[in-house]
Design a protein around this motif. Structure first.
Motif, PDB file in Angstrom:
ATOM      1  N   ASN A 130      20.095   4.905  15.683  1.00  0.00           N
ATOM      2  CA  ASN A 130      21.254   5.124  14.825  1.00  0.00           C
ATOM      3  C   ASN A 130      21.741   6.543  15.143  1.00  0.00           C
ATOM      4  O   ASN A 130      20.941   7.478  15.202  1.00  0.00           O
ATOM      5  N   GLN A 131      23.045   6.684  15.333  1.00  0.00           N
ATOM      6  CA  GLN A 131      23.590   7.993  15.759  1.00  0.00           C
ATOM      7  C   GLN A 131      24.084   8.840  14.590  1.00  0.00           C
ATOM      8  O   GLN A 131      24.674   9.902  14.795  1.00  0.00           O
ATOM      9  N   PRO A 170      23.978  11.360   5.977  1.00  0.00           N
ATOM     10  CA  PRO A 170      24.053   9.969   6.450  1.00  0.00           C
ATOM     11  C   PRO A 170      23.422   9.030   5.405  1.00  0.00           C
ATOM     12  O   PRO A 170      22.335   9.321   4.893  1.00  0.00           O
ATOM     13  N   CYS A 217      17.375   7.246  12.816  1.00  0.00           N
ATOM     14  CA  CYS A 217      17.982   8.479  13.335  1.00  0.00           C
ATOM     15  C   CYS A 217      16.974   9.241  14.199  1.00  0.00           C
ATOM     16  O   CYS A 217      17.352   9.843  15.201  1.00  0.00           O
ATOM     17  N   CYS A 265      19.917   7.855   5.967  1.00  0.00           N
ATOM     18  CA  CYS A 265      18.874   8.862   5.699  1.00  0.00           C
ATOM     19  C   CYS A 265      18.655   9.037   4.197  1.00  0.00           C
ATOM     20  O   CYS A 265      17.529   9.268   3.760  1.00  0.00           O
ATOM     21  N   SER A 282      16.887   7.668  17.429  1.00  0.00           N
ATOM     22  CA  SER A 282      18.244   7.624  18.006  1.00  0.00           C
ATOM     23  C   SER A 282      18.777   6.208  18.198  1.00  0.00           C
ATOM     24  O   SER A 282      19.694   6.001  18.995  1.00  0.00           O
ATOM     25  N   PRO A 306      16.359  17.326  10.839  1.00  0.00           N
ATOM     26  CA  PRO A 306      17.251  17.409  12.005  1.00  0.00           C
ATOM     27  C   PRO A 306      17.268  18.846  12.537  1.00  0.00           C
ATOM     28  O   PRO A 306      16.750  19.760  11.900  1.00  0.00           O
ATOM     29  N   SER A 345      22.740  10.782  12.256  1.00  0.00           N
ATOM     30  CA  SER A 345      22.282  12.181  12.168  1.00  0.00           C
ATOM     31  C   SER A 345      22.764  12.990  13.366  1.00  0.00           C
ATOM     32  O   SER A 345      23.202  14.131  13.220  1.00  0.00           O
ATOM     33  N   MET A 374      15.745  13.023   8.160  1.00  0.00           N
ATOM     34  CA  MET A 374      16.249  11.884   8.932  1.00  0.00           C
ATOM     35  C   MET A 374      15.456  10.609   8.672  1.00  0.00           C
ATOM     36  O   MET A 374      14.239  10.649   8.474  1.00  0.00           O
TER      37      MET A 374
END
Ligand code: ZN
Length: 239
Positions: free
Chosen positions: A217-218, A138, A212, A141, A215, A201, A220, A208
């Motif tokens: 940001n989705q 991502p 992330c 990240c 959460s 993760p 990861s 992450m």
């Protein structure tokens, strides 16, 4: 090309069994998942030989990649650190530190080979979005990874400045001599704390970002789900 991922997974876990007791098992399992994720098309490039894996592991995974007729490109360590805010001599020192290291970039298709080779011919310098895209991490990240690197460099420079009262020549000598630089001031400690704040993760080998982790940001979570799908669809082992 389609691969027998169950069979390849089996071979990789057999290889893992043959490793000594002192290995970081979870790192090698993350590598197995990454290798399979590259074959499955979740990530364009499998980055090999950049972690702490033992030499015989590196060699045997390369042999497997050769058997599978994958594209294997040896090259310098990639580096998207935004050095702009740091003095030139410090930037040059960081680049010189990376120079002796080599990694292998393993992929499947010609377009990815071209992209890898163009990064390698720029001595491994690339943008953050490009690194995120090629390694299949991502972007948020990867941004956070380099933000942590910048904290490390700011902390290091702050220590050098304190120890030498800002004498740039002495700062350069100290850093090149590999002096042990311990943070002492509140600012230095904050930079180092931020530099080493790592959140792994559930699956995969990236770290992450804060969004992330929370959460909000989705990115990861979505990628972890893709890994879980791969594991489930192919009947692979989780660990
Ligand atoms: Zn993120």
């Amino acid at each position: 090309m389609s691969y027998d991922l169950s069979e390849i997974s089996h071979q990789l876990f057999e290889l893992l069994k043959r490793q000594g007791a002192d290995i970081d098992r979870s790192e090698l399992i993350a590598e197995i998942h990454d290798f399979l994720a590259m074959l499955y098309g979740i990530k364009p490039v499998f980055l090999h030989g950049r972690g702490l894996a033992p030499e015989n592991w590196i060699e045997e995974v390369l042999n497997l990649a050769r058997d599978l007729e994958l594209e294997i490109i040896e090259g310098p360590f990639w580096d998207a650190t935004p050095y702009g805010e740091f003095p030139n001599w410090y930037h040059e020192h960081c680049r010189a530190e990376l120079k002796p290291y080599r990694a292998w970039y393993i992929c499947q298709d010609a377009e990815t080979v071209d992209a890898v080779q163009s990064v390698n011919s720029a001595n491994g310098r690339l943008s953050i979005p490009k690194e995120a895209k090629l390694l299949g991490y991502p972007e948020c990240c990867v941004n956070a990874h380099y933000a942590r690197a910048s904290h490390y460099h700011r902390g290091t420079l702050s220590i050098l400045k304190r120890l030498t009262k800002g004498n740039e020549k002495q700062m350069q000598d100290l850093v090149r001599g590999g002096a042990h630089l311990a943070p002492e001031t509140e600012k230095e400690i904050k930079h180092f704390d931020a530099a080493f704040e790592i959140h792994e993760p559930e699956l995969g080998s990236w770290n992450m970002c804060a969004s992330c982790v929370r959460s909000t940001n989705q990115a990861s979570a979505t990628l972890v789900q893709q890994y879980l799908n791969l594991i489930e669809e192919c009947g692979l082992k989780l660990g």
